[in-house]
Design an enzyme around this catalytic site. Sequence first.
Site, PDB file in Angstrom:
ATOM      1  N   ASP A  88      -0.795  11.187  12.733  1.00 40.79           N
ATOM      2  CA  ASP A  88      -1.463  10.605  11.573  1.00 40.79           C
ATOM      3  C   ASP A  88      -2.129   9.286  11.966  1.00 40.79           C
ATOM      4  O   ASP A  88      -1.983   8.273  11.310  1.00 40.79           O
ATOM      5  CB  ASP A  88      -0.455  10.410  10.431  1.00 40.79           C
ATOM      6  CG  ASP A  88      -1.165  10.217   9.090  1.00 40.79           C
ATOM      7  OD1 ASP A  88      -2.384  10.482   9.027  1.00 40.79           O
ATOM      8  OD2 ASP A  88      -0.516   9.804   8.129  1.00 40.79           O
ATOM      9  N   GLY A  94       0.839  -1.190   0.000  1.00 43.70           N
ATOM     10  CA  GLY A  94       0.000   0.000   0.000  1.00 43.70           C
ATOM     11  C   GLY A  94       0.864   1.226   0.000  1.00 43.70           C
ATOM     12  O   GLY A  94       2.082   1.149  -0.091  1.00 43.70           O
TER      13      GLY A  94
END
Length: 815
Positions: A623, A505
Amino acid sequence: MEMAFYFYSACCFLIIFSKASIATDTISPAESLADTMTLVSNDGTFALGFFSPGTSKNRYLGIWYNNIPMQTVVWVANRINPINDSTGLLKIESSGRIVLQVQNTTAVWSTNTTASARNPVLQLLDNGNLVVRDGTDSNPENYLWQSFDYPTDTILPGMKVGVDLRTGINRRFSAWKNGGDPSPGDLTYGVELEGSPEMVLWKGLQKYSRSGLWIGTGFSGAPNSGSSRIFDYEFVWNENEVYYIYFLKNQSVLSRVVLNQTDSARERYTWNPETQTWLQSIVIPTDYCDRYERCGPNGKCDSNNLPLYCQCLTGFVPKWPQRWSSSDYSGGCIHSKPLDCQKGDGFIRIRNVKTPDTTNSWVSTTMNLKECRNECLRNCSCMAYTNFDVTRGGSGCVMWFGDLIDIKHLQSDGQDLYIRVSASETELKKNSKVKLAIILTTVIATFFGFLLVVCYIRRSRRKIKDEVEDKNLSDKENEDMELAVFEFGTIAQATDNFSFCHKLGEGGFGPVYKGTLPNGQEIAVKRLSKSSGQGPTEFKNEVRLIAKLQHRNLVRLLGCCIQGDERMLVYEYMPNRSLDSFIFDQTKRAALTWSKRFQIICGIARGLLYLHQDSRLRIIHRDLKTSNVLLDSEMNPKISDFGLARAFGRDQTEANTNRVVGTYGYMAPEYAIDGQFSVKSDVFSFGILLLEIISGRKNRGFYLADQGSNLIEHAWRLWKEDKPLVLAGDFLVETGDLPELLRCIHISLLCVQQHPEERPSMSSVVVMLVSCNELPSPKQPGFVLYNKPFEADSSSGNDGPSSKNEISLSLLEAR
Ligand SMILES: *[C@@H]1O[C@H](CO)[C@@H](O)[C@H](O)[C@H]1NC(C)=O
Ligand SMILES: *[C@@H]1O[C@H](CO)[C@@H](O)[C@H](O)[C@H]1NC(C)=O
Ligand SMILES: *[C@@H]1O[C@H](CO)[C@@H](O)[C@H](O)[C@H]1NC(C)=O
Ligand SMILES: *[C@@H]1O[C@H](CO)[C@@H](O)[C@H](O)[C@H]1NC(C)=O
Ligand SMILES: *[C@@H]1O[C@H](CO)[C@@H](O)[C@H](O)[C@H]1NC(C)=O
Ligand SMILES: *[C@@H]1O[C@H](CO)[C@@H](O)[C@H](O)[C@H]1NC(C)=O
């Protein structure tokens, strides 16, 4: 005037030079050592001379490693009386007294030798000890004075930390104030003699961390520390001396222990000749519970039991239950049933602990455990006892009077402690033991039952053994901890040249690939986008810091790879990929029952708490989102990408940044709009994550047909309309634990409140998750609306400045 000075220095220079060639490691009364000169030990390991620490211009007389490029001072003579020019001169008088003179007259430092020598010499030994001895003495180890008796901040191999009871010399170490000032800071380390002796780190007058009793193989707080591949440790305790000492098994290894005022820690460093750097290994305090008295009197601290670090000892209850349940442990614990010494009390054994503070203790080396128990039972003020010398089959007796302070629970190998409780308390235990015995007898009566028991015992024995071995291994690993630096070729091969098929990813800081090392280990490689501009050393240091963050809810960083301006991070591979691949997937989400989801929520909370509060770096993740939560084979959550903002790009480590890193949809309004971040912006992201786990929907990309509302808005409206469970959907409501579910929705709304100061800290969140206390009502949440319509991808968007994304903040009053 100036001429005179030059003449003077030139003279000294000459004098010393001629002397240095005669004897390199000794000075006799006829000689002296001036500012520009050094005395070098016989084998060249250590040097004595004048130096200026850090950016300071002051001159100090000190000892440092002679053979390494990085100046590392291990001892300072005049640490509180610096010299402000270069006129310092070291001399030894004919009496054997050492004097450090300035301007040819004033002594800024001197020793107090009482014994007089006929032919004294000053010598720097190969172990870093500066000694005065009688040159005519046949025994070269008869020192009239030695620097090892007057240590500063560094414990070298062979140095004693402790007290000589005959001479009264107490070798207590103290940290430098800071890198530019060697005068004593308030962090000190030495032996506590009161009661039975142990090692203590003090901060000012307060104890800061204790070792626990010496149990023969190590201290009870670190039972396996007695020796390792590199070191041997000893604790000597007799009528003459009490001290701690360590030796190196390999004499060519350089290793030191230093007190660090900045870190408030005792740290071990070992020199790595390949990288030419000091590698940090053991740090004390090692974890949350290693700090002194975390849990108040009669409490027990367990670092592996987040969030509830503190528990009362068996037979005790919190003194102030209300405060205890809100994590204020200062009151400690009191007996749940009053003791009655006359009628007779009993003892309960608790296993695997670091023994309590020994200040109120009494010790005997000859008594055995049984005698110890009888003695303790007789004396009504004795509250606990144990034996301590495991090398001699557990001899010795320590008894504690009054409150038991600073008990830490260990994973294995800790001491057993026997605590006094009322007789009724032990009766309870006995009754359950009797019941157990009856059951066991029935089982054993049948042949199969008997076999079963044997098998079980065998298995659990093996298991215990495995655990112990594992622990030893990890201790050693820790000790020589060095970051693995992988060759680029190895990584390229492991990932099939970063082939598309191996791509897992695209994360916040670049693509992630799956790889398999030649030894079969599966790894995940994060290839950082090429924009950091950080040099390899700087990067490696940063990564090393991150690698030290270890927690079962954080993904483990195995190492890094540097090639040109390529920077890569190598992580353990997580077979179940990320949380978003489950909760947003129509078919896979059914695998996540409510209890599984709740476990995941608690795990993420613990990992985040560790980053915020308990690790030594205090990381703000910035994040946090479902795609950054990975799942191991047992579906335990592990936070990934932590610390990257720190490692990758220094411009982002200010508390107010103009480069917003993070993912829209998870960002707190104050961060997305003003670039202001704090632990509370992480709490906000955690709140969103919670809403997503509960609802199975993305905050970003959430769309109700009739109105452009997002998930927070939706959740808030349902809350106001008093139907919060609608958020969770039928599957969870029908199968889940409703109070727990409601509580989680409640907590998520507290986390996404508009004002950062109103959001709970992660430590409160962790407590809220598991306690049953009333929670405050949530206030208005903070919304970030996006003018630009939602992109399908939830896992990018870290790199644009906020202006590009045109965010506007909107407040919404729920109807
Ligand atoms: C250095 O210290 C001495 C006293 O120790 C003092 O008399 C002298 O003025 C100082 N010199 C400077 C340049 O500060
Ligand atoms: C230093 O003192 C000694 C004796 O005390 C003297 O002989 C010498 O001249 C002095 N040197 C300087 C530079 O003042
Ligand atoms: C010398 O003795 C004094 C007073 O006992 C003490 O303060 C000082 O630290 C001693 N100096 C050294 C170098 O041992
Ligand atoms: C001792 O350490 C040195 C330097 O680290 C190493 O080269 C040497 O092989 C070691 N010796 C032993 C016996 O382990
Ligand atoms: C103390 O730790 C800091 C980093 O936290 C480091 O920069 C410094 O060099 C350390 N000091 C000593 C004496 O090791
Ligand atoms: C209990 O032990 C303490 C410490 O040794 C002692 O001071 C006290 O007198 C003892 N009490 C009794 C009743 O023996």
